[in-house]
Design a protein around this motif. Structure first.
Motif, PDB file in Angstrom:
ATOM      1  N   PRO A 163       0.831  -1.376   0.036  1.00  0.00           N
ATOM      2  CA  PRO A 163       0.104   0.077   0.089  1.00  0.00           C
ATOM      3  C   PRO A 163       0.764   1.152   0.018  1.00  0.00           C
ATOM      4  O   PRO A 163       1.837   1.216   0.625  1.00  0.00           O
ATOM      5  CB  PRO A 163      -0.839  -0.210   1.235  1.00  0.00           C
ATOM      6  N   HIS A 164       0.527   2.175  -0.911  1.00  0.00           N
ATOM      7  CA  HIS A 164       1.122   3.597  -0.939  1.00  0.00           C
ATOM      8  C   HIS A 164       0.248   4.497  -0.152  1.00  0.00           C
ATOM      9  O   HIS A 164      -1.008   4.228   0.341  1.00  0.00           O
ATOM     10  CB  HIS A 164       1.249   3.947  -2.229  1.00  0.00           C
ATOM     11  N   LYS A 165       0.551   5.652  -0.193  1.00  0.00           N
ATOM     12  CA  LYS A 165      -0.139   6.548   0.753  1.00  0.00           C
ATOM     13  C   LYS A 165      -1.941   6.712   0.214  1.00  0.00           C
ATOM     14  O   LYS A 165      -2.708   6.925   1.031  1.00  0.00           O
ATOM     15  CB  LYS A 165       0.602   8.096   0.608  1.00  0.00           C
ATOM     16  N   LYS A 166      -1.775   6.781  -1.186  1.00  0.00           N
ATOM     17  CA  LYS A 166      -3.174   6.835  -1.743  1.00  0.00           C
ATOM     18  C   LYS A 166      -3.722   5.789  -2.649  1.00  0.00           C
ATOM     19  O   LYS A 166      -4.906   5.674  -3.040  1.00  0.00           O
ATOM     20  CB  LYS A 166      -3.255   8.123  -2.494  1.00  0.00           C
ATOM     21  N   ALA A 188      -5.709 -10.228 -16.287  1.00  0.00           N
ATOM     22  CA  ALA A 188      -6.441  -9.120 -16.393  1.00  0.00           C
ATOM     23  C   ALA A 188      -5.613  -7.855 -16.086  1.00  0.00           C
ATOM     24  O   ALA A 188      -4.447  -8.060 -16.071  1.00  0.00           O
ATOM     25  CB  ALA A 188      -7.563  -9.201 -15.522  1.00  0.00           C
ATOM     26  N   ARG A 189      -6.308  -6.555 -16.279  1.00  0.00           N
ATOM     27  CA  ARG A 189      -5.609  -5.411 -15.828  1.00  0.00           C
ATOM     28  C   ARG A 189      -5.645  -5.355 -14.035  1.00  0.00           C
ATOM     29  O   ARG A 189      -6.581  -5.772 -13.438  1.00  0.00           O
ATOM     30  CB  ARG A 189      -6.163  -4.491 -16.249  1.00  0.00           C
ATOM     31  N   PRO A 190      -4.791  -4.722 -13.699  1.00  0.00           N
ATOM     32  CA  PRO A 190      -4.674  -4.463 -12.047  1.00  0.00           C
ATOM     33  C   PRO A 190      -5.817  -3.599 -11.571  1.00  0.00           C
ATOM     34  O   PRO A 190      -6.265  -2.970 -12.141  1.00  0.00           O
ATOM     35  CB  PRO A 190      -3.278  -3.844 -11.868  1.00  0.00           C
ATOM     36  N   LEU A 191      -6.140  -4.135 -10.373  1.00  0.00           N
ATOM     37  CA  LEU A 191      -7.054  -3.290  -9.599  1.00  0.00           C
ATOM     38  C   LEU A 191      -6.374  -2.383  -8.880  1.00  0.00           C
ATOM     39  O   LEU A 191      -5.413  -2.642  -7.976  1.00  0.00           O
ATOM     40  CB  LEU A 191      -7.783  -4.128  -8.676  1.00  0.00           C
ATOM     41  N   MET A 192      -6.642  -0.927  -9.035  1.00  0.00           N
ATOM     42  CA  MET A 192      -6.184   0.181  -8.104  1.00  0.00           C
ATOM     43  C   MET A 192      -7.166   0.644  -7.122  1.00  0.00           C
ATOM     44  O   MET A 192      -7.991   1.347  -7.360  1.00  0.00           O
ATOM     45  CB  MET A 192      -5.516   1.129  -9.107  1.00  0.00           C
ATOM     46  N   ILE A 193      -6.950   0.089  -6.117  1.00  0.00           N
ATOM     47  CA  ILE A 193      -7.940   0.790  -5.024  1.00  0.00           C
ATOM     48  C   ILE A 193      -7.505   2.097  -4.395  1.00  0.00           C
ATOM     49  O   ILE A 193      -6.371   2.152  -4.104  1.00  0.00           O
ATOM     50  CB  ILE A 193      -8.226  -0.252  -3.575  1.00  0.00           C
ATOM     51  N   ARG A 194      -8.370   3.038  -4.510  1.00  0.00           N
ATOM     52  CA  ARG A 194      -7.905   4.482  -3.813  1.00  0.00           C
ATOM     53  C   ARG A 194      -8.320   4.476  -2.400  1.00  0.00           C
ATOM     54  O   ARG A 194      -9.092   4.141  -1.993  1.00  0.00           O
ATOM     55  CB  ARG A 194      -8.698   5.454  -4.725  1.00  0.00           C
ATOM     56  N   HIS A 195      -7.710   5.613  -1.895  1.00  0.00           N
ATOM     57  CA  HIS A 195      -7.678   5.966  -0.473  1.00  0.00           C
ATOM     58  C   HIS A 195      -9.068   6.500  -0.192  1.00  0.00           C
ATOM     59  O   HIS A 195      -9.524   6.255   0.838  1.00  0.00           O
ATOM     60  CB  HIS A 195      -6.563   7.000  -0.260  1.00  0.00           C
ATOM     61  N   TRP A 196      -9.881   6.905  -1.119  1.00  0.00           N
ATOM     62  CA  TRP A 196     -11.228   7.240  -0.667  1.00  0.00           C
ATOM     63  C   TRP A 196     -12.378   6.253  -0.524  1.00  0.00           C
ATOM     64  O   TRP A 196     -13.455   6.256   0.116  1.00  0.00           O
ATOM     65  CB  TRP A 196     -11.855   8.451  -1.553  1.00  0.00           C
ATOM     66  N   ALA A 197     -11.778   5.010  -0.902  1.00  0.00           N
ATOM     67  CA  ALA A 197     -12.955   4.019  -0.782  1.00  0.00           C
ATOM     68  C   ALA A 197     -12.522   3.181   0.717  1.00  0.00           C
ATOM     69  O   ALA A 197     -13.449   2.321   1.259  1.00  0.00           O
ATOM     70  CB  ALA A 197     -12.534   2.907  -1.702  1.00  0.00           C
ATOM     71  N   ALA A 234      -4.350  -1.699   6.451  1.00  0.00           N
ATOM     72  CA  ALA A 234      -4.997  -2.843   7.196  1.00  0.00           C
ATOM     73  C   ALA A 234      -5.716  -3.614   6.013  1.00  0.00           C
ATOM     74  O   ALA A 234      -5.736  -4.795   6.234  1.00  0.00           O
ATOM     75  CB  ALA A 234      -5.934  -2.204   8.135  1.00  0.00           C
ATOM     76  N   LEU A 235      -6.127  -2.937   5.090  1.00  0.00           N
ATOM     77  CA  LEU A 235      -6.958  -3.819   4.187  1.00  0.00           C
ATOM     78  C   LEU A 235      -5.818  -4.818   3.272  1.00  0.00           C
ATOM     79  O   LEU A 235      -6.158  -5.868   3.092  1.00  0.00           O
ATOM     80  CB  LEU A 235      -7.455  -2.748   3.016  1.00  0.00           C
ATOM     81  N   ALA A 236      -4.663  -4.136   2.946  1.00  0.00           N
ATOM     82  CA  ALA A 236      -3.635  -5.063   2.340  1.00  0.00           C
ATOM     83  C   ALA A 236      -3.504  -6.180   3.083  1.00  0.00           C
ATOM     84  O   ALA A 236      -3.232  -7.240   2.562  1.00  0.00           O
ATOM     85  CB  ALA A 236      -2.288  -4.172   2.161  1.00  0.00           C
ATOM     86  N   GLY A 237      -3.140  -6.063   4.424  1.00  0.00           N
ATOM     87  CA  GLY A 237      -2.944  -7.236   5.094  1.00  0.00           C
ATOM     88  C   GLY A 237      -4.046  -8.301   4.991  1.00  0.00           C
ATOM     89  O   GLY A 237      -3.772  -9.596   5.170  1.00  0.00           O
TER      90      GLY A 237
END
Length: 101
Positions: A47-50, A61-70, A76-79
């Motif tokens: 995880p990065h800052k955003k 497939a293409r990567p999924l980029m989850i943004r900080h506003w979600a 914690a989500l990454a773990g």
């Protein structure tokens, strides 16, 4: 004043639009309009800052980029997603070694 109005309008739109940004279920991960099944996921990125990148298995497939506003806490989500991915892989391996005869 305008900021308060903008935030209120956004909250109302989210409540009435009832559009989920992030969904994690038994089949995989969906973020906005992109979905990866557990078998299509190669790794959970750092995880990065955003952002948090869900990396697909080679050529899937293409990567999924989850943004900080979600999500409030991307680390914690990454773990948690890493743990869930390990469980799905263990279940798949267990099924492939099971005697179905």
């Amino acid at each position: 004043m305008m900021v308060a109005f903008g935030r209120t309008a956004w909250v109302v739109a989210q409540l009435f639009g009832n559009r989920l940004l992030l969904l994690v279920d038994a089949n995989g991960i969906r973020y906005r309009d992109t979905r990866l099944e557990w078998g299509q996921i190669g790794a959970i990125g750092v995880p990065h800052k955003k952002t948090l990148k869900i990396i697909p298995a080679a050529g899937k497939a293409r990567p999924l980029m989850i943004r900080h506003w979600a999500v409030r806490d991307l680390p914690a989500l990454a773990g948690w997603l890493e743990d869930v991915l390990k469980q799905h892989r263990a279940n798949l391996q267990g099924d492939s070694h099971a005697d179905h005869g």
